[in-house]
Design an enzyme around this catalytic site. Structure first.
Site, PDB file in Angstrom:
ATOM      1  N   ILE A 356      -0.298   6.013   3.373  1.00  0.00           N
ATOM      2  CA  ILE A 356      -0.031   4.569   2.824  1.00  0.00           C
ATOM      3  C   ILE A 356      -0.171   3.727   3.805  1.00  0.00           C
ATOM      4  O   ILE A 356      -0.201   4.708   4.726  1.00  0.00           O
ATOM      5  CB  ILE A 356       1.109   5.073   1.464  1.00  0.00           C
ATOM      6  CG1 ILE A 356       2.429   5.726   3.209  1.00  0.00           C
ATOM      7  CG2 ILE A 356       1.448   5.850   1.072  1.00  0.00           C
ATOM      8  CD1 ILE A 356       3.731   6.101   2.837  1.00  0.00           C
ATOM      9  N   ASP A 357       0.184   2.492   3.980  1.00  0.00           N
ATOM     10  CA  ASP A 357      -0.124   1.536   4.339  1.00  0.00           C
ATOM     11  C   ASP A 357       0.833   2.250   5.803  1.00  0.00           C
ATOM     12  O   ASP A 357       1.961   2.884   5.899  1.00  0.00           O
ATOM     13  CB  ASP A 357       0.414   0.324   4.640  1.00  0.00           C
ATOM     14  CG  ASP A 357      -0.217  -0.514   2.741  1.00  0.00           C
ATOM     15  OD1 ASP A 357      -1.721  -0.329   3.348  1.00  0.00           O
ATOM     16  OD2 ASP A 357      -0.498  -1.725   2.664  1.00  0.00           O
TER      17      ASP A 357
END
Length: 583
Positions: A356-357
């Site tokens: 995820i970011d």
């Protein structure tokens, strides 16, 4: 010009060529390609380039340059830099002992690290620059490539493999009369039988694996791969019988060796499949006294774990080491408990299954065994992992009637509505939802969402910000961020990539507001044939809490349920970060 001078000039030119930088696209394209040869016609020199694992476990390029005089120049070029190692000259041979054969564990970890380096996105090839200030990445999931699933076997009195960290989980003996010719004819083409000189009483190790373990090794590719990973042992002659123990057979260590692809198997020989039974969590921590940062563990068992990634932390280190130890993968050995003794196919160290970011906080799924890694990757690929995100968007978000759907419609699309164990199932089931079905880069992209709350905020669009719940059906590059900004005209608060600038710049000081706060998935082990037996035994001994939500001091919750068809499902949830609660 003499042959010696010609050789010297050619080697100098070749070394200069090697100093040219290698692009990531070159690495990605050529990593598993056949040998690429360059021929220097004037002096009869040829060069081949191969990818291998260096002693340090990093992917390397080995350039093997042969000259007319029979001399060989071997240069190891480490990817991601212009450092050279292992510069050797010697007599040319058909199989160079100077090139290290990558170990099974090195290849496995390189699969994961190469994916982190090349930044493959689920179902698309957009590059992700995790080193940028925007925290580019994929807020949904970014998968690690599928890992071949190991045999799942309960470890009870297993015999040691080679080395001792491995254990034998399965074995078979070649019949005394050899294989039937019909077996060989059915399993291999005429060309392969001729090329490999396959006979009923004499076959190669990969061929014997296909004939003795047809389910586990349906192809020569799979059999050769496991042989090269040193997962196959070859025992010359029959196994030993243990006195007083009936039919129990044991391996004679003096006649047991690691089976190679080119080895021949004869009647009476035995092949064994081995797997790693130990980890090196402690080795990862030898050089440091404490973890790089605190990483809360929300759920953990012997097979996988779910952790709460803080905002601002990347999942994997940058390929050039830009983040050092300040990444989730480096922190996992500190925070997770090694699998219990007896669990097979243990990964040397735990690894995240997706990404995820950097700017996104929330739940991240990690694997502790290779079968769990394979099953979790498969679940992500088939979109059976149901994730929920919560975000604050800039503006008063509208709910068009034409895009409104019922909770049942949303469930039918495969997202988790009302049964995630979050304690809010009634309102989730009653409230209508919104759907965004807008392609991104000519690929289907579907997001289910609903507004939760609105607050006034200075410098925001229309003087308002909105709290929204997002459930991605697909996982495209920046899908949630782009759908909110481009389709609903309400970008995430503080998202410098899509907020359009202007007054929105004044709201960037705390990063963008996106949290993966709930996840529901099937258990990657207890739903397998072998795992089911263990699960039933745990239920009988009441060693597991079924149907009872466990809450942590940090506001996290874990709920393990068993569906009507017997499927074991894990539900996890966390509270939103403090910056969300400031509103």
């Amino acid at each position: 010009m003499s042959s010696k001078n010609s050789t010297a000039i050619t080697s100098s030119i070749f070394l200069l060529l090697l100093r040219l930088p290698f692009s990531s696209s070159f690495i990605s394209h050529h990593r598993y390609s056949p040998v690429n040869s360059l021929t220097f016609g004037s002096c009869g020199a040829s060069s081949s380039t191969k990818h291998h694992s260096s002693p340090a476990g990093r992917v390397s390029l080995h350039h093997n340059c042969r000259f007319r005089g029979g001399e060989r120049l071997l240069v190891q070029h480490c990817l991601g830099g212009n450092n050279f190692g292992a510069l050797k000259r010697g007599t040319s041979s058909s199989s160079s002992s100077s090139i290290r054969t990558p170990s099974r564990s090195s290849l496995f970890m390189n699969e994961i690290m190469a994916t982190a380096d090349n930044k493959h996105v689920d179902e698309m090839n957009d590059p992700i620059d995790e080193q940028s200030d925007e925290g580019h990445g994929m807020e949904e999931e970014q998968l690690i490539p599928d890992i071949e699933e190991d045999a799942v076997t309960t470890a009870t009195n297993m015999q040691k493999g080679i080395p001792d960290a491995f254990s034998i989980i399965d074995h078979a003996t070649m019949p005394e009369i050899g294989f039937a010719q019909s077996q060989i004819d059915d399993a291999f083409s005429v060309e392969d039988i001729t090329r490999l000189k396959l006979r009923p009483e004499n076959v190669t190790v990969p061929a014997a694996l296909m004939l003795m373990f047809p389910n586990q090794y349906p192809s020569q590719t799979k059999a050769r791969k496991d042989s090269r990973r040193k997962r196959i042992l070859l025992h010359r002659g029959p196994l030993l019988t243990v006195d007083g123990k009936g039919e129990e057979k044991v391996f004679d260590r003096e006649r047991l060796t690691v089976g190679k692809v080119g080895d021949r198997v004869c009647p009476g020989d035995a092949l064994a499949v081995q797997t790693r039974m130990t980890h090196n969590y402690s080795e990862c921590k030898n050089h440091h006294d404490e973890p790089p940062f605190h990483l809360p563990v929300i759920y953990e068992d012997d097979y996988f774990a779910i952790v709460n990634k803080p905002e601002g932390i990347v999942v994997f280190s940058h390929k050039n080491g830009g983040y050092g130890r300040n990444n989730v993968k480096s922190c996992l050995p500190w925070m997770l408990t090694p699998p219990t003794a007896g669990v097979v196919s243990v990964m040397r160290r735990p690894s995240p299954v997706h990404r995820i970011d950097r700017g996104t906080s929330g739940l991240l799924i990690c694997a502790k065994t290779k079968p769990a890694m394979a099953e979790l990757c498969k679940m992500f690929k088939e979109r059976r992992v149901k994730k929920t995100y919560t975000a604050i968007v800039n503006g008063k978000i509208e709910e068009p009637k034409e895009s409104s759907i019922t909770a049942q419609d949303a469930k039918n699309l495969g997202v988790c509505i009302g049964d995630s164990g979050d304690g809010d199932s009634s309102s989730s089931n009653e409230q209508s939802w919104q759907i965004i079905d807008e392609e991104l880069e000519d690929q289907s992209a579907v997001t289910i969402w609903r507004p939760l709350q609105r607050w006034p905020l200075e410098n925001a669009r229309n003087g308002t910000v909105s709290l929204v719940e997002l459930k991605p059906k697909t996982g495209r590059y920046h899908q949630l961020r782009r759908h909110m900004a481009w389709v609903r005209n309400c970008p995430l608060l503080g998202d410098k990539s899509y907020d359009g600038g202007g007054l929105a710049k004044t709201l960037r000081d705390k990063g963008f507001y996106l949290c993966s706060n709930r996840v529901t998935l099937e258990h990657p082990y207890y739903n397998t044939h072998v795992g089911r037996k263990e699960w039933d035994a745990k239920k009988k001994k009441k060693e597991t809490i079924l149907g009872e939500r466990r809450r942590g001091d940090d506001g996290s919750s874990v709920l393990v349920t068993e569906e009507e068809d017997g499927t074991v499902v894990v539900h996890c949830g966390i509270d939103l970060p403090e910056k969300f609660r400031e509103f």
